[in-house]
Motif scaffolding. Structure first.
Motif, PDB file in Angstrom:
ATOM      1  N   PRO A   1       0.744  -1.286   0.009  1.00 41.59           N
ATOM      2  CA  PRO A   1       0.097   0.013   0.124  1.00 41.59           C
ATOM      3  C   PRO A   1       0.645   1.199   0.130  1.00 41.59           C
ATOM      4  CG  PRO A   1      -1.160  -1.719   1.686  1.00 41.59           C
ATOM      5  CD  PRO A   1       0.371  -2.265   1.022  1.00 41.59           C
ATOM      6  N   ASP A   2       1.763   1.276   0.500  1.00 42.93           N
ATOM      7  CA  ASP A   2       2.878   2.496   0.508  1.00 42.93           C
ATOM      8  C   ASP A   2       3.170   2.996  -0.873  1.00 42.93           C
ATOM      9  OD1 ASP A   2       4.540   4.168   2.081  1.00 42.93           O
ATOM     10  OD2 ASP A   2       6.063   3.198   1.290  1.00 42.93           O
ATOM     11  N   ASP A   3       3.162   2.006  -1.903  1.00 41.86           N
ATOM     12  CA  ASP A   3       3.456   2.321  -3.131  1.00 41.86           C
ATOM     13  C   ASP A   3       2.403   3.151  -3.886  1.00 41.86           C
ATOM     14  OD1 ASP A   3       6.170   1.130  -2.819  1.00 41.86           O
ATOM     15  OD2 ASP A   3       5.647  -0.884  -3.632  1.00 41.86           O
ATOM     16  N   PHE A   4       1.024   2.885  -3.299  1.00 41.75           N
ATOM     17  CA  PHE A   4       0.167   3.740  -4.259  1.00 41.75           C
ATOM     18  C   PHE A   4       0.490   5.144  -4.401  1.00 41.75           C
ATOM     19  CE2 PHE A   4      -2.784   0.195  -2.974  1.00 41.75           C
ATOM     20  CZ  PHE A   4      -3.478  -0.148  -4.099  1.00 41.75           C
ATOM     21  N   GLY A   5       0.382   5.772  -5.794  1.00 43.84           N
ATOM     22  CA  GLY A   5       0.676   7.081  -6.050  1.00 43.84           C
ATOM     23  C   GLY A   5       2.173   7.425  -5.969  1.00 43.84           C
ATOM     24  N   PHE A   6       3.088   6.393  -6.121  1.00 41.76           N
ATOM     25  CA  PHE A   6       4.552   6.672  -6.201  1.00 41.76           C
ATOM     26  C   PHE A   6       5.093   6.148  -7.481  1.00 41.76           C
ATOM     27  CE2 PHE A   6       8.746   5.451  -5.238  1.00 41.76           C
ATOM     28  CZ  PHE A   6       9.310   6.938  -4.986  1.00 41.76           C
ATOM     29  N   PHE A   7       6.043   6.737  -8.092  1.00 43.02           N
ATOM     30  CA  PHE A   7       6.491   6.252  -9.566  1.00 43.02           C
ATOM     31  C   PHE A   7       7.911   5.967  -9.072  1.00 43.02           C
ATOM     32  CE2 PHE A   7       3.374   9.143 -12.179  1.00 43.02           C
ATOM     33  CZ  PHE A   7       2.415   8.322 -11.952  1.00 43.02           C
ATOM     34  N   ALA A   8       8.792   6.827  -8.746  1.00 40.93           N
ATOM     35  CA  ALA A   8      10.186   6.599  -8.493  1.00 40.93           C
ATOM     36  C   ALA A   8      10.556   8.003  -7.931  1.00 40.93           C
ATOM     37  CB  ALA A   8      10.900   6.511  -9.757  1.00 40.93           C
ATOM     38  N   SER A   9      11.813   7.859  -7.342  1.00 40.88           N
ATOM     39  CA  SER A   9      12.349   8.787  -6.325  1.00 40.88           C
ATOM     40  C   SER A   9      12.622  10.202  -7.265  1.00 40.88           C
ATOM     41  CB  SER A   9      13.757   8.404  -5.932  1.00 40.88           C
ATOM     42  OG  SER A   9      13.264   7.707  -4.744  1.00 40.88           O
ATOM     43  N   LYS A  10      12.873   9.750  -8.752  1.00 49.54           N
ATOM     44  CA  LYS A  10      13.571  10.791  -9.655  1.00 49.54           C
ATOM     45  C   LYS A  10      12.703  10.767 -10.953  1.00 49.54           C
ATOM     46  CE  LYS A  10      17.508  13.596 -11.115  1.00 49.54           C
ATOM     47  NZ  LYS A  10      19.038  13.786 -11.043  1.00 49.54           N
ATOM     48  N   ASN A  11      12.209  11.512 -11.617  1.00 46.74           N
ATOM     49  CA  ASN A  11      11.797  11.522 -12.996  1.00 46.74           C
ATOM     50  C   ASN A  11      11.094  10.142 -13.149  1.00 46.74           C
ATOM     51  OD1 ASN A  11      12.902  13.793 -13.558  1.00 46.74           O
ATOM     52  ND2 ASN A  11      14.753  13.258 -14.354  1.00 46.74           N
ATOM     53  N   GLY A  12      10.040   9.855 -11.966  1.00 46.52           N
ATOM     54  CA  GLY A  12       9.289   8.555 -12.248  1.00 46.52           C
ATOM     55  C   GLY A  12       8.386   8.402 -13.400  1.00 46.52           C
ATOM     56  N   TYR A  13       7.722   9.480 -14.030  1.00 46.68           N
ATOM     57  CA  TYR A  13       7.193   9.424 -15.187  1.00 46.68           C
ATOM     58  C   TYR A  13       7.800   9.250 -16.323  1.00 46.68           C
ATOM     59  CZ  TYR A  13       9.149  13.891 -16.999  1.00 46.68           C
ATOM     60  OH  TYR A  13      10.091  14.954 -17.402  1.00 46.68           O
ATOM     61  N   THR A  14       8.896   9.083 -16.511  1.00 47.36           N
ATOM     62  CA  THR A  14       9.987   8.392 -17.658  1.00 47.36           C
ATOM     63  C   THR A  14      10.014   7.014 -17.588  1.00 47.36           C
ATOM     64  OG1 THR A  14      12.189   8.373 -16.361  1.00 47.36           O
ATOM     65  CG2 THR A  14      11.398  10.560 -17.828  1.00 47.36           C
ATOM     66  N   HIS A  15       9.852   6.269 -16.422  1.00 48.37           N
ATOM     67  CA  HIS A  15       9.813   4.920 -16.317  1.00 48.37           C
ATOM     68  C   HIS A  15       8.215   4.541 -16.876  1.00 48.37           C
ATOM     69  CE1 HIS A  15      13.573   4.294 -14.498  1.00 48.37           C
ATOM     70  NE2 HIS A  15      13.142   5.076 -13.229  1.00 48.37           N
ATOM     71  N   VAL A  16       7.344   5.289 -16.398  1.00 48.86           N
ATOM     72  CA  VAL A  16       5.895   5.016 -16.664  1.00 48.86           C
ATOM     73  C   VAL A  16       5.663   5.138 -18.321  1.00 48.86           C
ATOM     74  CG1 VAL A  16       3.592   5.757 -16.706  1.00 48.86           C
ATOM     75  CG2 VAL A  16       4.944   6.112 -14.610  1.00 48.86           C
ATOM     76  N   ILE A  17       6.286   6.118 -18.851  1.00 52.19           N
ATOM     77  CA  ILE A  17       6.346   6.030 -20.370  1.00 52.19           C
ATOM     78  C   ILE A  17       6.841   4.898 -21.008  1.00 52.19           C
ATOM     79  CG2 ILE A  17       7.081   7.489 -22.440  1.00 52.19           C
ATOM     80  CD1 ILE A  17       6.414   9.846 -20.570  1.00 52.19           C
ATOM     81  N   ASP A  18       8.436   4.773 -20.321  1.00 51.36           N
ATOM     82  CA  ASP A  18       9.009   3.307 -21.115  1.00 51.36           C
ATOM     83  C   ASP A  18       8.211   2.134 -20.741  1.00 51.36           C
ATOM     84  OD1 ASP A  18      10.932   5.231 -21.866  1.00 51.36           O
ATOM     85  OD2 ASP A  18      12.449   4.888 -20.304  1.00 51.36           O
ATOM     86  N   ASP A  19       7.567   1.928 -19.807  1.00 49.72           N
ATOM     87  CA  ASP A  19       6.820   0.640 -19.519  1.00 49.72           C
ATOM     88  C   ASP A  19       5.601   0.748 -20.412  1.00 49.72           C
ATOM     89  OD1 ASP A  19       8.382   0.100 -17.348  1.00 49.72           O
ATOM     90  OD2 ASP A  19       6.797   1.008 -15.920  1.00 49.72           O
ATOM     91  N   VAL A  20       4.960   1.843 -20.896  1.00 48.34           N
ATOM     92  CA  VAL A  20       3.920   1.712 -21.856  1.00 48.34           C
ATOM     93  C   VAL A  20       4.708   1.176 -23.289  1.00 48.34           C
ATOM     94  CG1 VAL A  20       2.579   3.111 -23.265  1.00 48.34           C
ATOM     95  CG2 VAL A  20       2.461   3.437 -20.749  1.00 48.34           C
ATOM     96  N   TYR A  21       5.918   1.526 -23.308  1.00 51.01           N
ATOM     97  CA  TYR A  21       6.729   1.313 -24.422  1.00 51.01           C
ATOM     98  C   TYR A  21       7.025  -0.491 -24.582  1.00 51.01           C
ATOM     99  CZ  TYR A  21      10.371   0.702 -28.101  1.00 51.01           C
ATOM    100  OH  TYR A  21      10.954   0.313 -29.456  1.00 51.01           O
ATOM    101  N   LYS A  22       7.403  -0.800 -23.506  1.00 50.87           N
ATOM    102  CA  LYS A  22       7.462  -2.157 -22.854  1.00 50.87           C
ATOM    103  C   LYS A  22       6.177  -3.063 -23.429  1.00 50.87           C
ATOM    104  CE  LYS A  22      10.620  -3.740 -20.189  1.00 50.87           C
ATOM    105  NZ  LYS A  22      11.388  -4.276 -19.031  1.00 50.87           N
ATOM    106  N   MET A  23       4.861  -2.638 -22.862  1.00 50.18           N
ATOM    107  CA  MET A  23       3.910  -3.109 -23.205  1.00 50.18           C
ATOM    108  C   MET A  23       3.434  -3.206 -24.756  1.00 50.18           C
ATOM    109  SD  MET A  23       1.199  -4.535 -21.727  1.00 50.18           S
ATOM    110  CE  MET A  23      -0.269  -5.352 -22.615  1.00 50.18           C
TER     111      MET A  23
END
Length: 309
Positions: free
Chosen positions: A77-99
């Protein structure tokens, strides 16, 4: 149901997490194309069953992953609403590319359209600039234009992060970011009035831990950075001009400033030569796929998809 449901996991681009994803495949396996979903904030792919049923009945696979900090990608539950410590949105975009790579391998000869809702529209808009050759079309749903208070919001988040830490959940920041969305709607409709006129489809959100949480300060920082990035002059200039793009929203959606922000996005896409179309639905609110006129929306989507690829 008109679909076969599958769940998969794959490693996140952050090198730490496993990403949960879902596929809704037409029952008769007669596939015309793929719609890849980027869901919204405090949202997850499993909430899109009505869209899946409509698309699969028309021969389209609906597939998408739960972003970092969302849905069944969350480990604790601690991870809800957390991407990463720095520039987490770039990981989110890259995960969409992996999908996207997974879907391209599974369906190499089918047109693939990326559909982003709300926060997912920011993700998808940035994705289309970064990975334009990976998609055949883009649907921007429930998006927003520039927010004049964004700069101040970034400053508040930075100060609070320095004091409270990146995972702190601030009700104050939450109220600044989206606390006003329900204003202007009848209080009798409840807190989810801004989402849809179909109250039964949002009544369960307060009791669902996957839709009822406060974003971390780090998460809000990523959200603000995405919103700023996809409304920058540079983004509109770099957007792939030949990419078929459909911009859709409810005219009563406060996220899109009741049509004004959505028109800003569309107008600037067209100004910069993009191949874009706009569809605004009178009276409809934020979640078109859960709206009272969703059958109309589904029919329009399917008609547009037929012209892609």
């Amino acid at each position: 149901m008109n679909y076969i449901h599958k769940e998969i996991y794959f490693p996140s681009s952050d090198g730490k997490n496993k990403i949960h994803a879902e596929l809704f495949i037409p029952s008769d396996n007669n596939i015309k194309g793929i719609v890849q979903l980027a869901h919204g904030m405090m949202d997850y792919v499993g909430r899109y069953g009505l869209l899946a049923d409509a698309l699969c009945a028309a021969g389209y696979v609906l597939a998408g992953n739960d972003h970092l900090g969302h849905g069944d990608t969350v480990a604790t539950p601690d991870d809800f609403g957390f991407f990463a410590s720095k520039n987490g949105y770039t990981h989110v975009i890259d995960d969409v590319y992996k999908m996207n790579r997974i879907l391209r391998e599974e369906y190499p000869d089918k047109p693939l359209v990326l559909l982003g809702h709300s926060m997912g529209s920011f993700i998808s808009r940035l994705y289309a600039e970064k990975y334009p050759d990976s998609i055949d079309g883009l649907i921007i749903h429930g998006t927003a234009g520039p927010n004049p208070a964004l700069g101040a919001g970034k400053v508040v988040v930075a100060i609070l992060k320095a004091i409270k830490g990146e995972r702190y959940r601030s009700k104050f920041v939450c109220s600044l970011a989206d606390g006003g969305y329900n204003k202007g709607f009848d209080p009798a409709e409840g807190e989810g009035a801004w989402l849809t006129r179909e109250a039964s489809l949002v009544s369960g959100r307060p009791n669902d831990p996957k839709t009822n949480f406060i974003f971390t300060l780090s998460g809000y920082g990523d959200l603000f950075n995405m919103l700023a990035g996809c409304n920058s002059k540079e983004w509109f200039e770099k957007f792939p001009k030949s990419l078929p793009t459909l911009v859709i929203s409810g005219e009563s959606d406060p996220v899109g400033d009741f049509g004004k922000g959505v028109r800003y996005v569309y107008d600037n896409l067209k100004k910069n030569g993009a191949s874009a179309e706009l569809k605004l639905y009178p009276g409809a609110r934020h979640e078109l796929f859960n709206e009272t006129n969703r059958d109309e929306v589904f029919a329009d989507l399917i008609e547009w998809l037929g012209g892609v690829g």
